[in-house]
Motif scaffolding. Sequence first.
Motif, PDB file in Angstrom:
ATOM      1  N   THR A  15       0.825  -1.198   0.000  1.00 52.04           N
ATOM      2  CA  THR A  15       0.000   0.000   0.000  1.00 52.04           C
ATOM      3  C   THR A  15       0.860   1.249   0.000  1.00 52.04           C
ATOM      4  O   THR A  15       0.646   2.172  -0.768  1.00 52.04           O
ATOM      5  CB  THR A  15      -0.916   0.008   1.244  1.00 52.04           C
ATOM      6  OG1 THR A  15      -1.766  -1.122   1.178  1.00 52.04           O
ATOM      7  CG2 THR A  15      -1.755   1.263   1.291  1.00 52.04           C
ATOM      8  N   CYS A  19       1.238   4.148  -2.920  1.00 50.77           N
ATOM      9  CA  CYS A  19       1.112   5.582  -2.740  1.00 50.77           C
ATOM     10  C   CYS A  19       2.316   6.319  -3.330  1.00 50.77           C
ATOM     11  O   CYS A  19       2.173   7.329  -3.997  1.00 50.77           O
ATOM     12  CB  CYS A  19       0.965   5.924  -1.248  1.00 50.77           C
ATOM     13  SG  CYS A  19      -0.568   5.361  -0.516  1.00 50.77           S
ATOM     14  N   CYS A  83      -4.503   6.721  -2.953  1.00 52.15           N
ATOM     15  CA  CYS A  83      -4.302   5.495  -2.180  1.00 52.15           C
ATOM     16  C   CYS A  83      -4.852   4.298  -2.957  1.00 52.15           C
ATOM     17  O   CYS A  83      -5.384   4.460  -4.069  1.00 52.15           O
ATOM     18  CB  CYS A  83      -4.984   5.623  -0.819  1.00 52.15           C
ATOM     19  SG  CYS A  83      -6.784   5.436  -0.863  1.00 52.15           S
TER      20      CYS A  83
END
Length: 769
Positions: A15, A19, A83
Motif C-alpha cells: 500500500t 502511494c 491510495c
Amino acid sequence: MKKIETSRRKFLQGTVSLCVYATSALAAPIVTTKTSATSKFTTTPYLCNMCRNKCAGFARVENGEVTKLDPNPWFPKSRNMLCPKGNAGIQALYDKDRLKYPLIRIGKRGDGKYKRATWDEAYGYIQDALVKILDAQKDNRSTIAYCNGEGFNKDEYIQFFGSKLGSANFLDEGSICLNTKLGALQLTLGDIGEPDVAGSDYLIISGANRYESLITPDSIDMLHTKQNVVVLDPRCTVTALKADTYLPINPGTDLAFCLSMLYVAIKEELYDKTYVKNHVKDFGKLKTHILSSNYTPQWAEQKTRIPAAKIEAVARAFFKAQRPLYYLGRRSVWAENDFQLRRAMVLVNALAGSINRKGGIVFGKPIKLPKEEVVEPYYANAEDRFDLEGIVYGSRKGGSWLNFREKVIEGSAPYPVKAMFIRKHNLMQNMPNIAKTRKMLEMMDLVVMLDTMPTDTAMMADVILPECTYLEREDMVVSFNRLEPSLALRNKVVDPLYESRSMQEILKGLGRKLSVPLFEVSLRYDEELQESVKELGRHKAFEEGGYDLAELYRNDIAARNRNLITKAFGKAVYRSLREKGVWYPYLAEHTTVGNHLYRYYPEEKKHYSVKRDYSVKCYLKKLEKHGFDPMPAWQKGYDFIVPKGTFRMITGRYVTSTQSATTNNSMLRDMQHTNHLWINNKVAQKLQIKEGDEVEVASSISKVVIKAHPTNRIAPDVIWFSHGYGGSSEAMHQAFGNGACDNAIIEDRFEKIYGCAAMHHTNVTIRRV
C-alpha cells in the motif's frame, strides 16, 4: 510470525509503495487532448469519492473509457497522492454488479425480487405511495424520513427533502461516526478546527489507526516527520508498530489517561500559564475538580492497564514539548464516555497552548462559498423531529440514528414514520444490531434507495434508483481545508453508464413528478395555504410559496457552477477549476520541492494562527443542568469490566475498506480478501483455536462465524475484526457471504449527550465450530 500476519505486512508495504508510485505517476498536469501512436486520449481533473478524504486526480479516457487514474499535483489537500481505494475507482465505475436501471419490488421486502422499470414508472410508484401516506397523516411531512451518508451533495439532498419537501427527519452518519468529536470541539472552542499534525513535535494518537486504515497525506505526516509519536490502542496496529511509544490500553478507558495527564500538568504546573490566563475560561474550576478527584497516574493505571510511570513520562514529555498535539481522531464513537473523552483531549491541548498555533488545533481561514437560494415552503402540519428527546446536545441536522430507530420500532414516537428515502447509506451494515434496522425498514410503507450498488439496504427498498458513480458526474464546487484552503471541483469524466443518473438529475425528475400532487395534499389540510390560494390564485400560491420541488434544478449543474464561481471569484478561478480541478490564492507559486513533491502555500502564508476572539470553555452549564458532568470526569460505570469467559469486542477497518462501500470492489478484495478474528494467541491455545479455524462469536443479540487469527498483538480479554464484511445481498457477488458483519453482534447502546452509538461496549463469547 504466522502466515496471515506476513500476508498483512506485505499488503501494507504494498500500500505504501502504491502511494509512492502514485505520486510519481504524474510529474506535471496533463489537461489537453494528446495523441499517442495507438489512440487519442483526454485527461480530466476530478475528485475521488472512494472515502471521505476526497483526493484529487486526473482521469485518462481513451475511446470513451476510463483507462487510468493519476494523482493531481495541484491539490494541497491530497498532495499528489492516490491510495489503493483511489486507484480502484475504475473498478467502482465498471463493476458488473452496479445498479443499471430503476427497479420496483415484486417480492417480499428483503428477498431481492425486483422488476425493471422506466424512470417515469419508478417516479409514479413513489408519487402514488407518498400521496397516500401524506393523506393518511394529514400532510405531516415529517412522516417521511431521509438519510444520506458522508460525501458531496449532502447539503443539496437536505435542501430537497428538508427545505423543499418539508421533512424534519434527516439522519446521517454523524451519530455513528464523529459527532462527539465535532461537538466537543465546537462547545469547548467555539469552532471545529483541524489538527496540524505535520507541525507538531510530540503527537499522541488514541486508537486512530491511520497507518493501516486511512493512508492520506496527513497520515504520512504523523509518522514521517520529526515527532515523538505515542499510540494508545488495545490492539498493536501498524500505526502502533511505527510509533516511538506504544501503550496497550483497556477499551473505553482513554478518558482516564487524559484525566491523569491533566492531573500531572496541573499538579506539577507544566501547563502554558500565559495561554491559560488569556484563553482558558473557568480554569480554577477545572484545577479544583482534577486535583480533588485525585486523578493520579496511579489511579489511571488501575483503569487503563498502563503503568503509572509511563503515564507520568508521557504527560511530562507532552507538556514540555514545543508543539505538542493530542490528536482527536476521525473514527467512530467507542464508549458512552466518548464526548467527555474528546472534551478532555481538547483541554489537554488547551493547557499545552496547542490551540491556534502551528502544530496544534488550527482555526485557519477556509474559503467561503456563497449559498444557492431557494424559496422554502411553509408546511403548517409538519411536525418537528423526535429523536433528540433525551439527548443533551445532539445534532438537529443529522440526529441520533439509534434513538430514532428505537422510537420508530417501539411506537413511542409522537407520530408514525411511514416512508424513508436513503442515499449513500447502507443502514443494514453500518448500525449496531442489524435485526432492529431490518424491523424498522419492514415497518415502512415506502422505502426508496438511491445508490450505485445493490447493497443489503437496497434489497429492503420498494424502489431502487440507480445513481451514477463520481466519475460520471459533475458536483458543486467545494471549499477544502483551513490551514491551506482551496476550492476544488469534481468534473465529469465520462457520461453515466446504462440508465444511471446523477443525484441532481434524480431529484430533478422526482421533484417534477411530486410537486403538484403533494401541493394538492397540502391544500386539503393546510388552512393557511387554502387562504393563500383564495388570495393569490392556485398558480401564484404554488410558485411564490416555493412548492416547486425542482426549483434548484432549473439550471443544470455545469451552469450552476459557472454562475456561482464566476460571480463570487471570477472567470480565472472558474477556468482553473476546469483545467486543474483546483484553485487557491497561491496557485501561481506552486512549485516542486523534489521527487514529485510540491509546495502549495508559502510557509508564511499558511494560516497557523488567526486573529479572533475565543475562549476555551472548561465548564458546560447545560451538561450540569441535564445531570451530566460539566467537566470531564470519571464515573464508576466507565470501568472496563469483562466477565469471566467473555471478551470485549472492538472493531475498525482496513485501508482497502470504506465501511461497507468497497467490499464488492474486486481490485481491493484482491489485496484484502476477507476479515479475520484477532484473538490473543495464548487464549486461542487454551481454547484449541488455530489459524484459520472457524469460530462462533456470540453476543446478547446474535452470533456470527469468522475465521480465526491468533496473535500476540491483542490483549487476552479483547477480540477484534474489521468492519465492512459479511454482506447479505446476493446481487453483490464479491461481497455476499464474505466474512462476518460486526454490527450483527454489536449491541445498540448509545451515549446520551450526542446520541451516538457506542461501538466498543459489547462483551462476547467465542467457541471453535
